[in-house]
Motif scaffolding. Structure first.
Motif, PDB file in Angstrom:
ATOM      1  N   ALA A  17       0.863  -1.248   0.012  1.00 14.22           N
ATOM      2  CA  ALA A  17      -0.172  -0.005   0.078  1.00 14.22           C
ATOM      3  C   ALA A  17       0.781   1.224   0.108  1.00 14.22           C
ATOM      4  CB  ALA A  17      -0.997  -0.068   1.411  1.00 14.22           C
ATOM      5  N   VAL A  18       1.983   1.268   0.228  1.00 12.76           N
ATOM      6  CA  VAL A  18       2.854   2.076   0.342  1.00 12.76           C
ATOM      7  C   VAL A  18       3.057   3.230  -1.057  1.00 12.76           C
ATOM      8  CG1 VAL A  18       5.628   2.878   0.396  1.00 12.76           C
ATOM      9  CG2 VAL A  18       4.578   1.433   2.127  1.00 12.76           C
ATOM     10  N   ALA A  19       2.855   2.782  -2.225  1.00 19.29           N
ATOM     11  CA  ALA A  19       2.814   3.410  -3.450  1.00 19.29           C
ATOM     12  C   ALA A  19       1.595   4.286  -3.489  1.00 19.29           C
ATOM     13  CB  ALA A  19       3.205   2.595  -4.440  1.00 19.29           C
ATOM     14  N   ALA A  20       0.595   3.597  -3.130  1.00 21.73           N
ATOM     15  CA  ALA A  20      -0.796   4.415  -3.229  1.00 21.73           C
ATOM     16  C   ALA A  20      -0.769   5.698  -2.069  1.00 21.73           C
ATOM     17  CB  ALA A  20      -1.856   3.310  -3.016  1.00 21.73           C
ATOM     18  N   LEU A  21      -0.086   5.197  -0.840  1.00 19.89           N
ATOM     19  CA  LEU A  21      -0.162   6.124   0.206  1.00 19.89           C
ATOM     20  C   LEU A  21       0.698   7.324  -0.445  1.00 19.89           C
ATOM     21  CD1 LEU A  21      -0.450   3.916   3.275  1.00 19.89           C
ATOM     22  CD2 LEU A  21      -2.087   5.584   2.674  1.00 19.89           C
TER      23      LEU A  21
END
Length: 75
Positions: A17-21
């Protein structure tokens, strides 16, 4: 809707989820940016730490403050 998405992705606490956040930290809505930073703070990964470090230079002082708090306990 973007704020709800930031909260939902934050709940997952998955390194995927890091990229989306990271993208949400650049949102026009300050609440969305802050929610994304909080989400990154919950994910223990090199990628999230790198984004949080870069956010120390963000134009929004609350984003900078939140990123600094998130990085504090990790040091």
């Amino acid at each position: 809707v973007r704020l709800a998405a930031a909260h939902a992705v934050s709940e997952i606490q998955d390194p995927a989820a890091v990229a989306a956040l990271g993208k949400l930290t650049q949102d026009a809505d300050p609440q969305v940016r802050r929610a994304a930073v909080h989400g990154l703070a919950e994910i223990a990964s090199e990628a999230s730490i790198e984004i949080l470090v870069n956010l120390l230079k963000h134009e929004d002082p609350e984003v900078r403050r939140t990123a600094a708090r998130a990085l504090g306990p990790r040091r």
